[in-house]
Design an enzyme around this catalytic site. Structure first.
Site, PDB file in Angstrom:
ATOM      1  N   GLY A  56       1.245  -1.302   0.243  1.00 28.27           N
ATOM      2  CA  GLY A  56      -0.274   0.124   0.113  1.00 28.27           C
ATOM      3  C   GLY A  56       0.941   1.148  -0.325  1.00 28.27           C
ATOM      4  O   GLY A  56       0.376   2.464   1.057  1.00 28.27           O
ATOM      5  N   HIS A  57       1.987   1.010  -1.223  1.00 27.04           N
ATOM      6  CA  HIS A  57       2.823   2.248  -0.683  1.00 27.04           C
ATOM      7  C   HIS A  57       3.406   2.048  -2.188  1.00 27.04           C
ATOM      8  O   HIS A  57       3.387   1.470  -2.746  1.00 27.04           O
ATOM      9  CB  HIS A  57       3.803   2.315   0.209  1.00 27.04           C
ATOM     10  CG  HIS A  57       4.575   1.774   0.810  1.00 27.04           C
ATOM     11  ND1 HIS A  57       4.311   0.469   1.105  1.00 27.04           N
ATOM     12  CD2 HIS A  57       5.668   0.871  -0.575  1.00 27.04           C
ATOM     13  CE1 HIS A  57       5.441  -0.498   0.921  1.00 27.04           C
ATOM     14  NE2 HIS A  57       6.451  -0.202   0.406  1.00 27.04           N
ATOM     15  N   ALA A  58       4.294   3.281  -2.104  1.00 27.75           N
ATOM     16  CA  ALA A  58       5.168   3.523  -3.933  1.00 27.75           C
ATOM     17  C   ALA A  58       6.359   4.162  -3.184  1.00 27.75           C
ATOM     18  O   ALA A  58       6.596   4.213  -2.172  1.00 27.75           O
ATOM     19  CB  ALA A  58       4.930   4.263  -4.812  1.00 27.75           C
TER      20      ALA A  58
END
Length: 145
Positions: A56-58
Site C-alpha cells: 500500500g505504498h510506492a
C-alpha cells in the site's frame, strides 16, 4: 519532486538460477548479475493473517526484487493509469519492481514467506504512502505534494 515516469511494464519477473540437488536446491543471487541493482537491505514478511493486505505504498528511488521464498501471494502493481497483478509462488522467480510503482501484496497462502531484496537502506523519505500524492507525482502535478 519531478514526475515519476515508470510503468507497470517496467516491472518484470526474473527467473533466478536454481542449482538442483537430491539434498535440496539453492538459488544464488548476485548484485548486478541476476538482479539489476546492488543489494543494500534484505527483509522478509511472514505470518501474514489470511485476508490481510501489505504494501500500500510506492517508492521514489528504491528498486526491489520480491520473491515468494515459501508459499504464494499476489503483487498488485499500479502506475497511476494501469493496474497489473503478478502471482508469485516459486522461490527461484522474483518480481523486479522499479521506483514509482504503487504496490499492494494480497492473497497470502498459509505459511507464506515474502523475501525482499532492496537497493537502499530504509529511508522513510523514500516512501509515498498516500495514493492521492502518488497520483499527482505520476501525472506531473507537483503542487501540494
Amino acid at each position: 519532486m519531478d514526475e515519476i515516469k515508470t510503468s507497470v511494464y517496467n516491472c518484470t519477473v526474473i527467473e533466478l538460477p536454481q542449482v538442483e540437488s537430491r539434498s535440496g536446491n539453492i538459488t544464488p543471487v548476485t548484485c548486478n548479475k541476476e538482479i539489476p541493482f546492488n543489494i543494500k537491505r534484505v527483509y522478509y514478511l511472514y505470518d501474514v493473517p489470511g485476508g490481510e493486505t501489505r504494501g500500500g505504498h510506492a517508492h521514489r528511488n528504491l528498486h526491489q526484487l520480491i520473491v515468494a521464498a515459501s508459499g504464494s501471494f499476489d503483487v498488485v502493481l499500479d502506475d497511476g493509469k494501469i493496474r497489473r497483478t503478478v502471482s508469485l509462488n516459486r522461490p527461484n522467480y522474483g518480481l523486479y519492481v522499479v521506483p514509482g510503482i504503487w504496490r499492494e501484496l494480497i492473497n497470502f497462502s498459509s505459511g507464506s514467506v515474502l523475501l525482499v531484496l532492496a537497493s537502499m537502506s530504509y529511508d522513510e523519505c523514500d516512501y509515498i504512502r498516500d495514493y492521492s500524492i502518488f497520483s499527482k507525482l505520476k501525472n506531473g502535478d507537483t503542487h501540494n505534494s
